[in-house]
Enzyme design. Structure first.
Site, short mmCIF file in Angstrom:
data_model
loop_
_atom_site.label_atom_id
_atom_site.label_comp_id
_atom_site.label_asym_id
_atom_site.label_seq_id
_atom_site.Cartn_x
_atom_site.Cartn_y
_atom_site.Cartn_z
N CYS A 60 35.73 -50.59 -28.43
CA CYS A 60 35.87 -50.38 -26.97
C CYS A 60 37.03 -49.62 -26.81
CB CYS A 60 35.86 -51.90 -26.66
SG CYS A 60 35.84 -51.81 -24.67
N HIS A 69 31.75 -56.05 -28.83
CA HIS A 69 32.56 -57.26 -29.16
C HIS A 69 31.71 -58.36 -29.75
CE1 HIS A 69 35.69 -55.39 -26.50
NE2 HIS A 69 34.80 -55.10 -25.61
N ARG A 91 29.81 -52.02 -14.58
CA ARG A 91 30.34 -52.59 -15.74
C ARG A 91 29.09 -52.95 -16.60
NH1 ARG A 91 34.53 -54.03 -18.04
NH2 ARG A 91 35.95 -53.69 -16.52
#
Length: 272
Positions: free
Chosen positions: A105, A205, A139
């Protein structure tokens, strides 16, 4: 396992792991990636040494075998970007020499040319990966999966994405994977992450390595082969627990495929 580079006792040399900014970029649990490499190495009798590299620390990054660069929010990311200037030359040399990187990320974004947030100044990156990221209006926050090929093998890698960055790859990198479920780099072109030589970068993640033992072992193998100068075959491990976690994450990613779990515009200044 190959005999190349083994010590007199038939053991592999110690793998040296650099963990960049562990006390700063720690909001998404990505430190579990370091633990996964430690554990899966130890279970095979391979020793590891983890060296935290914080803001203000100087280190010759070419002396490491694996470098971890994790995710974080914009505020912490800006601090890391400012410090990264002093480490860029050493990191570039490490990448050129084939040191293995795993960037997640914010780490992906800061290994690129620059990150242009929706609000605030541009963050210049290390330029190790030919990519650029701009802050986007929405997002991507959902379980994700990508088809990844390493060492001539292809597997489905699962994780959880949480970013509003829109990353565009240049001609000198290839995607880490092709999106099976989730938004990937930008929600448009089907790419996920980036690879250049032994530099692996992804938005996933989870942390990503504990639930993807195949990927963890690929990272260990590549690092060992570089260190010993020959082919390495890792001893197999029993991965029923890890595979179960992988399968649950994949089922969740496929269930939500084609939809987002966060449809409202991202709150600017929060998260990479």
């Amino acid at each position: 396992m190959t005999e190349a580079g083994l010590d007199g006792g038939g053991q592999f040399p110690t793998l040296r792991l650099a963990h960049l900014y562990p006390s700063l970029l720690n909001v998404a649990g990505d430190g579990g990636n370091v633990m996964a490499v430690e554990r899966r190495s130890a279970w095979r009798g391979i020793s590891t040494e983890v060296v935290p590299v914080e803001i203000g620390d100087s280190a010759d990054m070419t002396q490491f075998d694996i470098i971890f660069f994790q995710g974080g929010q914009d505020v912490e990311m800006a601090l890391a970007a400012a410090d990264l200037v002093s480490k860029t030359v050493s990191l570039q040399a490490a990448a050129d020499e084939g040191v293995v990187f795993l960037a997640i990320c914010a780490g992906l974004q800061l290994l690129g040319h620059r990150y242009i947030p929706s609000v605030g100044p541009v963050m210049e990156g290390a330029g190790i990966l030919d990519l650029e990221t701009r802050g986007g209006p929405q997002r991507f926050m959902q379980h994700a999966a990508s088809e990844v090929t390493l060492g001539g093998q292809s597997e489905t890698v699962v994780g959880f994405e949480n970013h509003s960055g829109m990353t565009t790859l240049g001609p000198n990198v290839r995607p880490f994977g092709r999106v099976v479920a989730g938004g990937g780099n930008n929600g448009e072109d089907g790419t996920e992450g980036a690879i250049r030589d032994n530099v692996l970068a992804t938005y996933m993640h989870g942390p990503v390595l504990p639930k993807n033992p195949w990927l963890t072992d690929q990272i260990i193998r590549i690092a060992l082969e570089r260190k010993v100068g020959g082919r390495v075959e890792l001893a197999p491990l029993t991965d029923a627990f890890e595979q179960g976690a992988h399968d649950v994450a994949l089922e969740k990613a496929l269930r939500n495929r084609g939809s987002r779990t966060a449809l409202e515009p991202a709150k600017l200044g929060r998260g990479a």
